[in-house]
Design a protein around this motif. Structure first.
Motif, PDB file in Angstrom:
ATOM      1  N   THR A 112       0.847  -1.196   0.000  1.00  0.00           N
ATOM      2  CA  THR A 112       0.000   0.000   0.000  1.00  0.00           C
ATOM      3  C   THR A 112       0.879   1.241   0.000  1.00  0.00           C
ATOM      4  OG1 THR A 112      -1.689  -1.178   1.274  1.00  0.00           O
ATOM      5  CG2 THR A 112      -1.853   1.210   1.209  1.00  0.00           C
ATOM      6  N   TYR A 113       0.510   2.220  -0.818  1.00  0.00           N
ATOM      7  CA  TYR A 113       1.243   3.486  -0.821  1.00  0.00           C
ATOM      8  C   TYR A 113       0.268   4.614  -1.128  1.00  0.00           C
ATOM      9  CZ  TYR A 113       1.147   2.651  -5.875  1.00  0.00           C
ATOM     10  OH  TYR A 113       0.742   2.396  -7.158  1.00  0.00           O
ATOM     11  N   GLY A 114       0.608   5.822  -0.679  1.00  0.00           N
ATOM     12  CA  GLY A 114      -0.305   6.935  -0.907  1.00  0.00           C
ATOM     13  C   GLY A 114       0.239   8.238  -0.360  1.00  0.00           C
ATOM     14  N   ALA A 115      -0.599   9.251  -0.374  1.00  0.00           N
ATOM     15  CA  ALA A 115      -0.224  10.585   0.102  1.00  0.00           C
ATOM     16  C   ALA A 115      -1.472  11.318   0.560  1.00  0.00           C
ATOM     17  CB  ALA A 115       0.474  11.373  -1.007  1.00  0.00           C
ATOM     18  N   GLU A 116      -1.261  12.338   1.396  1.00  0.00           N
ATOM     19  CA  GLU A 116      -2.363  13.202   1.811  1.00  0.00           C
ATOM     20  C   GLU A 116      -1.844  14.621   1.985  1.00  0.00           C
ATOM     21  OE1 GLU A 116      -2.887  13.047   6.597  1.00  0.00           O
ATOM     22  OE2 GLU A 116      -3.719  11.343   5.489  1.00  0.00           O
ATOM     23  N   ARG A 117      -2.769  15.579   1.840  1.00  0.00           N
ATOM     24  CA  ARG A 117      -2.358  16.982   1.895  1.00  0.00           C
ATOM     25  C   ARG A 117      -3.515  17.837   2.367  1.00  0.00           C
ATOM     26  NH1 ARG A 117       0.697  20.237  -2.997  1.00  0.00           N
ATOM     27  NH2 ARG A 117       1.866  21.657  -1.643  1.00  0.00           N
ATOM     28  N   LYS A 118      -3.177  18.876   3.118  1.00  0.00           N
ATOM     29  CA  LYS A 118      -4.177  19.826   3.583  1.00  0.00           C
ATOM     30  C   LYS A 118      -4.548  20.747   2.432  1.00  0.00           C
ATOM     31  CE  LYS A 118      -4.950  23.088   7.369  1.00  0.00           C
ATOM     32  NZ  LYS A 118      -4.320  23.746   8.538  1.00  0.00           N
ATOM     33  N   ILE A 119      -5.852  20.836   2.099  1.00  0.00           N
ATOM     34  CA  ILE A 119      -6.277  21.649   0.961  1.00  0.00           C
ATOM     35  C   ILE A 119      -6.977  22.927   1.395  1.00  0.00           C
ATOM     36  CG2 ILE A 119      -6.413  19.705  -0.630  1.00  0.00           C
ATOM     37  CD1 ILE A 119      -9.425  19.614  -0.157  1.00  0.00           C
ATOM     38  N   SER A 120      -7.375  23.005   2.666  1.00  0.00           N
ATOM     39  CA  SER A 120      -7.947  24.236   3.201  1.00  0.00           C
ATOM     40  C   SER A 120      -7.757  24.199   4.712  1.00  0.00           C
ATOM     41  CB  SER A 120      -9.426  24.378   2.833  1.00  0.00           C
ATOM     42  OG  SER A 120     -10.213  23.438   3.522  1.00  0.00           O
ATOM     43  N   ARG A 121      -8.284  25.209   5.395  1.00  0.00           N
ATOM     44  CA  ARG A 121      -8.060  25.302   6.838  1.00  0.00           C
ATOM     45  C   ARG A 121      -8.588  24.088   7.584  1.00  0.00           C
ATOM     46  NH1 ARG A 121     -10.428  30.585   9.527  1.00  0.00           N
ATOM     47  NH2 ARG A 121      -9.052  31.448   7.923  1.00  0.00           N
ATOM     48  N   HIS A 122      -9.709  23.511   7.126  1.00  0.00           N
ATOM     49  CA  HIS A 122     -10.328  22.404   7.857  1.00  0.00           C
ATOM     50  C   HIS A 122     -10.412  21.113   7.034  1.00  0.00           C
ATOM     51  CE1 HIS A 122     -11.461  25.274  10.933  1.00  0.00           C
ATOM     52  NE2 HIS A 122     -12.065  26.025  10.027  1.00  0.00           N
ATOM     53  N   SER A 123      -9.779  21.044   5.879  1.00  0.00           N
ATOM     54  CA  SER A 123      -9.940  19.883   4.993  1.00  0.00           C
ATOM     55  C   SER A 123      -8.594  19.256   4.643  1.00  0.00           C
ATOM     56  CB  SER A 123     -10.671  20.288   3.708  1.00  0.00           C
ATOM     57  OG  SER A 123     -11.935  20.840   3.995  1.00  0.00           O
ATOM     58  N   GLN A 181      -7.631  31.791  -2.175  1.00  0.00           N
ATOM     59  CA  GLN A 181      -7.122  33.147  -2.325  1.00  0.00           C
ATOM     60  C   GLN A 181      -8.247  34.176  -2.212  1.00  0.00           C
ATOM     61  OE1 GLN A 181      -3.971  33.968  -2.458  1.00  0.00           O
ATOM     62  NE2 GLN A 181      -4.372  36.165  -2.649  1.00  0.00           N
ATOM     63  N   ALA A 182      -9.379  33.884  -2.848  1.00  0.00           N
ATOM     64  CA  ALA A 182     -10.515  34.795  -2.770  1.00  0.00           C
ATOM     65  C   ALA A 182     -11.045  34.898  -1.337  1.00  0.00           C
ATOM     66  CB  ALA A 182     -11.619  34.318  -3.712  1.00  0.00           C
ATOM     67  N   GLN A 183     -11.079  33.770  -0.634  1.00  0.00           N
ATOM     68  CA  GLN A 183     -11.535  33.761   0.756  1.00  0.00           C
ATOM     69  C   GLN A 183     -10.600  34.576   1.641  1.00  0.00           C
ATOM     70  OE1 GLN A 183     -14.378  32.077   1.170  1.00  0.00           O
ATOM     71  NE2 GLN A 183     -14.638  32.654   3.309  1.00  0.00           N
ATOM     72  N   LYS A 184      -9.290  34.431   1.402  1.00  0.00           N
ATOM     73  CA  LYS A 184      -8.306  35.161   2.190  1.00  0.00           C
ATOM     74  C   LYS A 184      -8.435  36.669   1.954  1.00  0.00           C
ATOM     75  CE  LYS A 184      -4.279  33.255   2.353  1.00  0.00           C
ATOM     76  NZ  LYS A 184      -2.906  32.814   1.996  1.00  0.00           N
ATOM     77  N   GLU A 185      -8.612  37.056   0.700  1.00  0.00           N
ATOM     78  CA  GLU A 185      -8.759  38.475   0.383  1.00  0.00           C
ATOM     79  C   GLU A 185     -10.053  39.042   0.967  1.00  0.00           C
ATOM     80  OE1 GLU A 185      -8.479  38.772  -3.821  1.00  0.00           O
ATOM     81  OE2 GLU A 185      -6.321  38.334  -3.887  1.00  0.00           O
ATOM     82  N   GLN A 186     -11.108  38.229   0.967  1.00  0.00           N
ATOM     83  CA  GLN A 186     -12.378  38.677   1.538  1.00  0.00           C
ATOM     84  C   GLN A 186     -12.260  38.890   3.047  1.00  0.00           C
ATOM     85  OE1 GLN A 186     -15.594  36.004   0.646  1.00  0.00           O
ATOM     86  NE2 GLN A 186     -17.136  37.277   1.607  1.00  0.00           N
ATOM     87  N   ASP A 187     -11.603  37.939   3.735  1.00  0.00           N
ATOM     88  CA  ASP A 187     -11.406  38.083   5.178  1.00  0.00           C
ATOM     89  C   ASP A 187     -10.533  39.292   5.493  1.00  0.00           C
ATOM     90  OD1 ASP A 187     -12.893  35.803   5.482  1.00  0.00           O
ATOM     91  OD2 ASP A 187     -11.172  34.473   5.761  1.00  0.00           O
TER      92      ASP A 187
END
Length: 553
Positions: free
Chosen positions: A330-341, A407-413
């Motif tokens: 078994t092999y794989g990877a994971e990555r954070k794609i947003s603050r909570h995901s 990026q849009a969320q960050k600029e809005q905040d």
């Protein structure tokens, strides 16, 4: 905005350029220096005199708070708002600092208990199994039955589970959980209720009852106990009632800290699937390693897995494992794609299960699984598409959807933060400009004294957002000139700034709310040019040999 107080832009500690633990002697020295700088009698111009009175009153107001032990204790905890409460309903003003802190901690505990009782801590898992073997395991005669030659992909199983916790007191918690499962048209569900009590700082116990349409009623008991600071045990027993009779089961886990990052586990299970399992788990900042070996009925195996953690802001991880006897890699990877995901993908290759791809999405306390069975055989093409497909799909989604959205969320905040603080920033800017005007005469005397001894001269100083990365050239630098305020802080050819945001210093303000800021200083010491770039909250002490600009560069 990071400040040492609960209100922005007027933190007394930052204004005085002293640390939170400053002594009374350090406080008095800073007070005398600011009084000499802002005393109204030193200015004849009516406008400068008015501005000096405003800043002088602020200096005096700050000193009255910081020099009084009771007021300072209140200010440390509540900020200026705590001092402004009429009658101070929270605790008596005349208590000692230790008593005030003790009372505050008690109130904090009560608030925490109220928040605890309101929290349900929901957790859920949704798993959707997909049978895609028709993509790789098609037979020639199947072509006649296919519409337009399109392979048949179907959802063949699904599982949904959910649980909520209802804290009854600080020691007691009720847990309600349920699940629904279906596989090839057949399925069932279960519902469980558990009651957990923390018996002491060393352990807890849990009683569970449940029922389901496939397994019948269930009664279980679970106990956790810390035997020593490095050794704990978990014991679990249960009775499963069914049409075939009562099926008892017992599970015991012994665990010990082998060192700071390593745990050893020994598990014994007796019941429907009896087994003995031993494992070693080592978890560090950069890696995670697991070795497990199990002897049991019907499963006996040995497994090793390794996970490498990249030290990036997306918390990227790659992992691989091998299971002997089951012949599975078994092999794989994971990555954070947003603050909570967090998004992850795992490929499993083995005999006799073939090739499978599992996609996992963690969103806060909810987990979504999508196991996709590609083939029952060991086909290189299935392994290739299972490996490359998710990677290409992720890169496309990252570029086209995720990155623009974040990026849009960050600029809005950021825009909301700027709007909410606009009036405060305008007021702070006015105060800073007034302070710079009042500093002129003092700065002139300081420069004359420093020049006479070939001491520390601030040639240029800027504070704010600097754009040094070529990829961000389109962004505009947002800096203010703070040469005069910094020179004013020079004493005996030294400049010392504490570990706090510099926007609260006299003559400073925040030119770019919510963005990363730095302080850039070009100075001369003993006739030699020096330069330094310091982070906003980093302490700074100059002069330093490491800041020297070599003549050859």
């Amino acid at each position: 905005e990071t400040t040492c107080c609960s209100f922005p832009y007027k933190c007394y500690f930052m204004f005085y350029n002293i640390v939170l633990q400053a002594t009374q002697e350090e406080l008095k020295a800073a007070y005398r220096r600011l009084c000499m700088l802002y005393h109204p009698d030193k200015h004849r111009d009516p406008e400068l005199k008015r501005q000096a009175e405003t800043l002088f009153n602020l200096v005096h107001e700050a000193y009255e708070v910081l020099s009084d032990p009771q007021a300072r204790a209140i200010y440390d905890i509540y900020g200026k708002r705590g001092l402004d409460v009429e009658g101070w309903e929270v605790v008596e003003r005349r208590r000692t600092p230790a008593e005030i802190r003790e009372e505050y901690e008690r109130l904090q505990r009560e608030r925490e208990e109220r928040r605890l009782q309101q929290r349900t801590n929901p957790k859920g898992t949704i798993s959707v199994g997909i049978d895609a073997t028709d993509l790789f395991d098609r037979y020639e005669e199947d072509y006649e039955d296919m519409v337009g030659g399109v392979p048949h992909v179907e959802i063949n199983k699904m599982h949904i589970s959910q649980s909520i916790e209802a804290p009854l007191t600080s020691r007691d918690t009720a847990i309600l959980s349920g699940s629904l499962s279906t596989h090839n048209g057949n399925g069932g569900g279960t519902i469980n209720v558990a009651f957990r009590r923390v018996t002491s700082a060393k352990g807890w116990g849990e009683v569970e009852v449940g029922a389901g349409d496939t397994h019948g009623p269930l009664f279980g008991l679970k106990i956790f106990r810390n035997l020593t600071p490095r050794f704990f045990v978990t014991a679990q027993c249960g009775l499963q009632f069914s049409s075939r009779g009562v099926r008892p089961g017992i599970t015991t886990v012994l665990a010990r800290h082998l060192d700071k990052n390593t745990m050893g586990y020994l598990q014994w299970r007796w019941g429907i699937q009896s087994s003995m399992n031993t494992s070693i788990v080592r978890d560090t900042k950069s890696s995670h390693f697991t070795f497990a070996m199990q002897l049991g009925i019907p499963h006996t195996f040995m497994m090793m897995s390794y996970q490498y953690k990249f030290q990036d802001e997306d918390q990227t991880k790659i992992k691989g494992s091998e299971t002997l006897h089951r012949e599975t890699v078994t092999y794989g990877a994971e990555r954070k794609i947003s603050r909570h995901s967090v998004l992850g993908a795992t490929v499993s290759v083995g005999v006799p299960q073939g090739v499978s791809l599992k996609i996992k999405l963690n969103r806060a306390s909810q987990t979504y699984f999508f196991p996709i069975h590609l083939t029952d055989q060991l086909l290189p093409s299935a392994v290739f598409y299972a490996t490359v497909g998710p990677l290409v799909f992720y890169l496309a989604i990252q570029q086209l959807i995720i990155r623009p959205y974040v990026q849009a969320q960050k600029e809005q905040d950021l825009e909301k933060q700027r709007e909410s603080s606009a009036s405060n920033i305008a007021k702070k800017k006015q105060e800073a400009e007034a302070a710079v005007l009042l500093m002129q005469e003092s700065v002139r005397r300081i420069i004359e004294a420093e020049e006479s001894r070939m001491g520390l001269i601030i040639l240029n100083a800027w504070y704010g957002k600097f754009v040094t990365d070529n990829s961000r050239k389109h962004e505009r630098a947002k800096v203010i000139d703070v040469t005069v305020p910094l020179q004013c802080l020079v004493k005996d050819s030294k400049l010392i700034l504490t570990e706090a945001t510099k926007s609260g210093l006299p003559g400073f303000y925040d030119p770019c709310v919510g963005e990363e800021k730095s302080l850039k200083v070009l100075y001369q010491f003993r006739g030699v040019m020096h330069q330094v770039l310091s982070g906003d909250t980093e302490p700074l002490r100059i002069p330093k040999q490491s800041h020297r600009i070599d003549a050859d560069t």
